[in-house]
Design a protein around this motif. Structure first.
Motif: not given
Length: 439
Positions: A122-126
């Motif tokens: 989970a390396d970005n906001d989305r």
């Protein structure tokens, strides 16, 4: 105190090894973008705040393994879950909730262990927003992380330590000799213990794996109280693709960590196997002493074996651990068993030795004269001063110009020479190399 155990489990290729390596701070687990790279359990000790714990990386857990190899991997993970005090269940946010995830979640619920759900990659906001979908697994609040980038890992570990059980204290007394009996299944560990104790303390059976838990026994010998830790057998592996990998049962590793001396039991039919050398490696890495006992020596005649050739073979395989006492016994008939405790006590006494600083430095200068440190990019390690900082295990601090110039082979050389010079046979020494401060 015994350290709590935290197991990282999940499907193949969800990032378990990446998280493990980030927490350990070393690349102990192999990382490749190929499902199934980590087939064995890998363990390491870490500190998180005021908590000390043992972390286990596991192979991928598949509910219905498609091959014999995956069956072994599944067993590995199941053992890790059984041994763990807390389980980190890792899933991949990019894959979403898969049927195998749901089935693994069901198995974890049945274990009744504290479970923490880590949604990896989970390396970005989305992607972090997508973590909510894993609520449907029904095992708690998903924690979105990126093991690769390190985001969310602090929150994850804070949750882990919040679920750790209270520290457990063992029954040993200060200064008591603690002996762990370890080895492959069915080599006669429990019978050896029973023969030493002179009573039925542990179950003796021809069925491998009978002893499932470490069993503590306080025993008095010649007025001296000591603690025996009998352990489950460390199962021998079948052939595994990609070469030999370490394999163990965590109870046995925990027993080794608690002990001063490990009695490694083998048998006459297979005097020293690759698995035995792995167990000896665990003992060495934990800085413990070791006695090697070859059991069932009453069969040596029909097996056409002799102690001299067996000793040579054992010493060849245990080059990293020279001076280990080797005893040939028959636990069933009591032959040679009376040597086991004296050998263990001698190792324990030697672990208490403190070498005078002047004598230590005099000997180290002889080591340096006999074999100088190798050069690295034109620079050479220089040892200015040595002192013994601790006993049990004997710990030596070397003050040097630059610890980065030390090659592991030269460290092994120094350890072996210290062992020979001061009678530390069968004892793993702890060597620490520090940069000498400038005056």
């Amino acid at each position: 105190m015994t350290k709590p155990i935290v197991a990282v489990v999940g499907r193949p290729n969800v990032g378990k090894s990446t998280l493990f390596n980030r927490l350990i701070g070393e690349r102990l687990a192999i990382i490749e973008d190929i499902p199934g790279t980590t087939r064995d359990r890998v363990y390491g000790d870490i500190s998180w705040g005021e908590h000390e714990l043992t972390l286990i990386d596991t192979g991928g857990l598949e509910p219905r393994p498609a091959s014999d190899l995956w069956q072994k991997v599944k067993y590995q993970a199941e053992v890790a879950i059984e041994e763990a005090d807390v389980v980190i269940f890792m899933v991949d946010v990019q894959d979403g909730v898969t049927i195998p995830d749901s089935e693994v979640a069901e198995a974890l619920r049945r274990s009744q262990k504290p479970i923490i759900l880590a949604v990896n990659k989970a390396d970005n906001d989305r992607r972090r927003a997508q973590a909510f979908q894993f609520h449907e697994l029904g095992i708690g609040e998903p924690i979105a992380i990126s093991a690769y980038h390190g985001t969310g890992v602090v929150d994850l570990m804070d949750e882990v330590v919040a679920k750790l059980p209270p520290p457990t204290h063992t029954v040993e007394e200060p200064g008591m000799l603690r002996i762990a009996i370890v080895g492959r299944p069915n080599v006669g560990k429990s019978m050896l213990l029973n023969t030493i104790l002179g009573q039925e303390r542990a179950i003796v059976s021809e069925t491998p794996g009978t002893t499932r838990d470490a069993i503590d026994t306080v025993f008095e010998h010649e007025g001296e109280r000591m603690l025996f830790i009998d352990t489950a057998g460390i199962r021998r592996r079948g052939r595994i693709e990609g070469g030999i990998e370490r394999y163990s049962v965590m109870r046995s590793l925990r027993a080794i960590s608690r002990a001063d001396v490990a009695i490694l039991v083998t048998e006459a039919a297979e005097v020293i196997t690759a698995q035995d050398t792995h167990i000896a490696g665990y003992v060495h890495q934990a800085f413990k002493g070791m006695v090697l006992v070859v059991n069932k020596w009453d069969l040596a005649g029909e097996l056409e074996m002799d102690a001299t050739s067996c000793t040579t073979e054992i010493l060849q395989r245990l080059k990293f651990f020279p001076g280990v006492p080797i005893l040939f016994v028959s636990a069933q008939f009591g032959e040679g068993v009376d040597q086991v405790l004296p050998a263990s006590k001698k190792i324990f006494q030697d672990r208490q030795k403190r070498i005078p600083t002047a004598l230590l430095n005099e000997e180290v200068q002889k080591f340096l004269s006999s074999h100088s440190p190798p050069s690295l990019r034109g620079r050479q390690l220089k040892i200015s001063y040595v002192t013994q900082a601790e006993v049990n295990p004997p710990t030596f601090v070397f003050f040097v110009n630059d610890p980065k110039l030390l090659h592991f082979s030269y460290q092994r050389y120094l350890e072996n020479r210290l062992r020979e010079a001061f009678g530390f046979g069968g004892i793993s020494l702890k060597l620490i190399f520090k940069r000498k401060s400038k005056d």
